[in-house]
Write a protein that holds these residues in place. Structure first.
Motif, PDB file in Angstrom:
ATOM      1  N   PRO A 245       0.801  -1.236   0.000  1.00 58.22           N
ATOM      2  CA  PRO A 245       0.000   0.000   0.000  1.00 58.22           C
ATOM      3  C   PRO A 245       0.831   1.282   0.000  1.00 58.22           C
ATOM      4  CG  PRO A 245      -0.929  -1.584   1.531  1.00 58.22           C
ATOM      5  CD  PRO A 245       0.385  -2.153   1.079  1.00 58.22           C
ATOM      6  N   GLU A 246       2.073   1.209   0.497  1.00 57.46           N
ATOM      7  CA  GLU A 246       2.915   2.407   0.502  1.00 57.46           C
ATOM      8  C   GLU A 246       3.377   2.799  -0.912  1.00 57.46           C
ATOM      9  OE1 GLU A 246       6.123   2.079   3.225  1.00 57.46           O
ATOM     10  OE2 GLU A 246       4.841   1.743   4.981  1.00 57.46           O
ATOM     11  N   ASP A 251      -1.130   8.729  -5.238  1.00 60.74           N
ATOM     12  CA  ASP A 251      -1.524  10.044  -5.741  1.00 60.74           C
ATOM     13  C   ASP A 251      -3.011  10.130  -6.054  1.00 60.74           C
ATOM     14  OD1 ASP A 251      -1.464   8.284  -7.827  1.00 60.74           O
ATOM     15  OD2 ASP A 251      -0.414   9.609  -9.226  1.00 60.74           O
ATOM     16  N   SER A 252      -3.795   9.136  -5.597  1.00 63.49           N
ATOM     17  CA  SER A 252      -5.224   9.104  -5.930  1.00 63.49           C
ATOM     18  C   SER A 252      -6.072   9.960  -4.997  1.00 63.49           C
ATOM     19  CB  SER A 252      -5.739   7.662  -5.898  1.00 63.49           C
ATOM     20  OG  SER A 252      -5.591   7.108  -4.604  1.00 63.49           O
ATOM     21  N   GLY A 253      -5.487  10.425  -3.888  1.00 62.55           N
ATOM     22  CA  GLY A 253      -6.209  11.295  -2.981  1.00 62.55           C
ATOM     23  C   GLY A 253      -7.167  10.591  -2.035  1.00 62.55           C
ATOM     24  N   VAL A 254      -7.053   9.256  -1.913  1.00 61.30           N
ATOM     25  CA  VAL A 254      -7.957   8.516  -1.026  1.00 61.30           C
ATOM     26  C   VAL A 254      -7.241   7.945   0.186  1.00 61.30           C
ATOM     27  CG1 VAL A 254      -9.529   7.928  -2.909  1.00 61.30           C
ATOM     28  CG2 VAL A 254      -7.676   6.341  -2.314  1.00 61.30           C
ATOM     29  N   GLY A 255      -5.925   8.136   0.255  1.00 59.43           N
ATOM     30  CA  GLY A 255      -5.165   7.590   1.371  1.00 59.43           C
ATOM     31  C   GLY A 255      -4.743   6.147   1.109  1.00 59.43           C
ATOM     32  N   GLN A 368     -14.930   7.106   3.315  1.00 57.25           N
ATOM     33  CA  GLN A 368     -15.392   8.475   3.051  1.00 57.25           C
ATOM     34  C   GLN A 368     -14.958   8.932   1.665  1.00 57.25           C
ATOM     35  OE1 GLN A 368     -13.588  11.817   5.314  1.00 57.25           O
ATOM     36  NE2 GLN A 368     -15.675  12.215   6.038  1.00 57.25           N
ATOM     37  N   LYS A 369     -13.737   8.555   1.277  1.00 59.11           N
ATOM     38  CA  LYS A 369     -13.211   8.878  -0.047  1.00 59.11           C
ATOM     39  C   LYS A 369     -13.076   7.596  -0.846  1.00 59.11           C
ATOM     40  CE  LYS A 369     -10.594  12.958   1.427  1.00 59.11           C
ATOM     41  NZ  LYS A 369      -9.250  13.598   1.477  1.00 59.11           N
ATOM     42  N   ASN A 370     -13.466   7.662  -2.101  1.00 58.74           N
ATOM     43  CA  ASN A 370     -13.467   6.469  -2.937  1.00 58.74           C
ATOM     44  C   ASN A 370     -12.724   6.748  -4.228  1.00 58.74           C
ATOM     45  OD1 ASN A 370     -14.547   4.211  -4.689  1.00 58.74           O
ATOM     46  ND2 ASN A 370     -15.698   3.822  -2.808  1.00 58.74           N
ATOM     47  N   ASP A 371     -12.073   5.719  -4.778  1.00 58.34           N
ATOM     48  CA  ASP A 371     -11.332   5.906  -6.027  1.00 58.34           C
ATOM     49  C   ASP A 371     -12.243   5.887  -7.249  1.00 58.34           C
ATOM     50  OD1 ASP A 371     -11.857   3.180  -5.693  1.00 58.34           O
ATOM     51  OD2 ASP A 371     -10.070   2.565  -6.787  1.00 58.34           O
ATOM     52  N   SER A 372     -13.537   5.662  -7.038  1.00 61.49           N
ATOM     53  CA  SER A 372     -14.511   5.691  -8.128  1.00 61.49           C
ATOM     54  C   SER A 372     -15.561   6.751  -7.833  1.00 61.49           C
ATOM     55  CB  SER A 372     -15.180   4.328  -8.297  1.00 61.49           C
ATOM     56  OG  SER A 372     -16.273   4.421  -9.201  1.00 61.49           O
ATOM     57  N   LEU A 373     -15.565   7.833  -8.610  1.00 61.61           N
ATOM     58  CA  LEU A 373     -16.531   8.913  -8.409  1.00 61.61           C
ATOM     59  C   LEU A 373     -17.963   8.417  -8.607  1.00 61.61           C
ATOM     60  CD1 LEU A 373     -16.904  11.997  -7.956  1.00 61.61           C
ATOM     61  CD2 LEU A 373     -16.862  12.241 -10.453  1.00 61.61           C
ATOM     62  N   MET A 374     -18.170   7.569  -9.615  1.00 64.51           N
ATOM     63  CA  MET A 374     -19.510   7.061  -9.888  1.00 64.51           C
ATOM     64  C   MET A 374     -20.038   6.241  -8.710  1.00 64.51           C
ATOM     65  SD  MET A 374     -19.209   5.942 -13.903  1.00 64.51           S
ATOM     66  CE  MET A 374     -20.936   5.499 -14.032  1.00 64.51           C
ATOM     67  N   VAL A 375     -19.169   5.370  -8.167  1.00 61.19           N
ATOM     68  CA  VAL A 375     -19.590   4.526  -7.042  1.00 61.19           C
ATOM     69  C   VAL A 375     -19.884   5.381  -5.817  1.00 61.19           C
ATOM     70  CG1 VAL A 375     -18.824   2.758  -5.408  1.00 61.19           C
ATOM     71  CG2 VAL A 375     -18.450   2.445  -7.861  1.00 61.19           C
ATOM     72  N   LYS A 376     -19.053   6.399  -5.585  1.00 60.64           N
ATOM     73  CA  LYS A 376     -19.257   7.275  -4.422  1.00 60.64           C
ATOM     74  C   LYS A 376     -20.662   7.861  -4.419  1.00 60.64           C
ATOM     75  CE  LYS A 376     -17.868  11.817  -2.687  1.00 60.64           C
ATOM     76  NZ  LYS A 376     -16.924  12.957  -2.855  1.00 60.64           N
ATOM     77  N   TRP A 377     -21.074   8.437  -5.531  1.00 60.16           N
ATOM     78  CA  TRP A 377     -22.377   9.093  -5.566  1.00 60.16           C
ATOM     79  C   TRP A 377     -23.510   8.078  -5.673  1.00 60.16           C
ATOM     80  CZ3 TRP A 377     -22.849  13.697  -3.817  1.00 60.16           C
ATOM     81  CH2 TRP A 377     -21.771  14.589  -3.889  1.00 60.16           C
TER      82      TRP A 377
END
Length: 484
Positions: A245-246, A251-255, A368-377
């Motif tokens: 994971p490191e 750089d995806s902004g989700v941690g 809280q943050k997801n790598d898929s915008l579609m799935v998030k909403w």
């Protein structure tokens, strides 16, 4: 000239009408959930040209002729192999708890797979711990290593695993590595692929992506299992891909991605080996089923059974979905779920709401943050119904919570590779363990509690006051459920 243009326009409209009518009839007459059919019809009519194109690409489960024929031929042989396990001493129905008994019946009747006792389980949730444990077991391998992963991403300790596989192959261990073509694309282009192949590791791309065959086979069908079997005596499965994971999507902004794996010793290892054999034969045509285990668990080993529940094209449909809904309906006081992607089917949504409405305490923990915008909403479009039914929803802020787990009554659990979305439950190759072991389940429950401590609980009143544009995004992405 105007007359020719007029005729061409009429012909184009007529051909397009015929195309839409044909696709509409095809959608309506396919045997699938009504909600999915309606969603596809809305997509086709709201996005006329794009909708029809998407349906041809993603609307139907098309394995391709060769794979479909092979899967049909495989099913009988593998079912016969699994059925033999019913006669071994590790299949002890008398000691089964109420939660797993019906899941054993389901998997047994549909594919011959029984729940087996006499396993030792280790829950691993630190990436370093997981990868170091895998490396140690690979270093002890004597004759075979079987692996299947959706993603293998070079970097960090994942490279150390690759190096240990190369060393194993060099000392004569038969190493079979099956990697999803899309998920492991970066690995296939790296020097590690060449090094492995040159050392004798058998590396095969699963469901190779070929754009020129987009109408001959569904491109988004993916090999999503994560299985390691070493010498048919030690196995791993869970949510973690072969990544450090490191070094993965930093750089995806989700941690950092948060995952678990389960290390298994006992009769269940051979069942997971058989699932790998299924995937290997499905892709290559080569059959190498493991030996049927002796299944004579020693008295001092725990008797709590484990049910392996696989699903995917060629296997009986929706087994994991059915097992999950069975478990939810059997809950007596609590259900706790973690999943990175939550886009439930109508059946699963109904089961959760019904459980909550009969007084079962339900915690749903998602990132809280997801790598898929579609799935998030799309996920958030279900919040209102669930909150109204009494489900507690937590959004985890400590990274991308990728753990897929369900704990029922703090006594029984499901853990594996499957997300709670229609792609995982209905389409991809997945595997889940149903575990009737209170000690292991308690460990998983305590880990889930740690997730909750790093999460924000969604307040129903505040949720009702969210901005109108949020509601619009939720409803818009909800339409794309069949594609998620």
């Amino acid at each position: 000239m105007d007359k020719i243009y007029h005729i061409l326009t009429l012909v184009s409209i007529g051909l397009y009408w015929l195309l839409v009518a044909t696709v509409t009839f095809r959608v309506v007459f396919k045997k699938r959930a009504v909600s999915v059919s309606l969603a596809w019809l809305m997509i086709i009519y709201i996005l006329p040209v794009l909708g029809v194109f998407c349906y041809f690409l993603f609307g139907e489960l098309n394995l391709g002729r060769r794979r479909a024929e092979r899967a049909k031929q495989m099913l009988t042989s593998f079912t016969d192999w699994f059925t033999q396990l019913n006669h071994c001493q590790a299949h002890i129905t008398e000691t089964m708890g109420a939660h797993i008994y019906k899941i054993d019946q389901l998997c047994n009747h549909r594919m011959g797979i029984p729940a087996l006792s006499g396993n030792q389980l280790s829950l691993q949730y630190s990436p370093q711990q997981i990868l170091q444990s895998i490396i140690r077991d690979i270093e002890q391998a004597r004759y075979s290593i079987r692996m299947v992963f959706y993603i293998w991403h070079p970097g960090g300790l994942a490279d150390s695993v690759a190096s240990s596989l190369i060393k194993a192959a060099n000392r004569g261990v038969n190493v079979k590595l099956l990697l999803d073509s899309a998920g492991s694309n970066k690995f296939m282009k790296s020097h590690w692929y060449t090094l492995m192949v040159n050392s004798g590791v058998h590396v095969v791309q699963a469901l190779e992506v070929r754009p020129w065959r987009i109408f001959l086979r569904r491109l988004d069908l993916r090999q999503h299992r994560k299985i390691i079997v070493i010498d048919d005596s030690v196995a791993y499965t869970g949510s973690m891909n072969m990544v450090d994971p490191e070094y993965f999507k930093r750089d995806s902004g989700v941690g950092q991605w948060i995952d678990i794996m389960v290390r298994i010793v006992g009769p269940t290892v051979n069942v997971l080996a058989a699932i790998h054999s299924w995937d290997w034969e499905f892709e290559t045509g080569e059959r190498e089923l493991p030996l049927v285990p002796l299944c004579n668990p020693e008295d001092e080993l725990p008797k709590h059974p484990i049910q392996v529940v696989p699903s995917g094209p060629g296997m009986p449909e929706n087994m994991i979905s059915q097992a999950l809904i069975l478990a939810i309906h059997q809950a007596n006081h609590s259900i706790r779920i973690t999943t990175p992607y939550f886009v439930p089917s109508a059946d699963l949504l109904s089961a959760l709401k019904t459980a909550a409405q009969r007084g079962i305490h339900i915690d749903l923990i998602i990132p809280q943050k997801n790598d898929s915008l579609m799935v998030k909403w799309a996920s958030r479009s279900f919040y209102g119904d669930l909150l109204d039914a009494g489900v507690a929803i937590y959004e985890f802020y400590g990274g991308l919570l990728h753990t897929k787990s369900v704990v029922i009554d703090e006594q029984f659990c499901l853990v594996g590779t499957v997300n709670l979305d229609m792609r995982s439950l209905w389409l991809n190759f997945e595997v889940t363990l149903a575990v009737d072991d209170i000690e292991f389940t308690q460990q998983l429950y305590e880990l889930q509690q740690k997730y909750i401590q790093q999460a924000i609980k969604i307040d129903y009143q505040s949720w009702q006051m969210r901005p109108i544009y949020n509601r619009a995004l939720e409803r818009m992405y909800y339409l794309f459920n069949p594609l998620l």
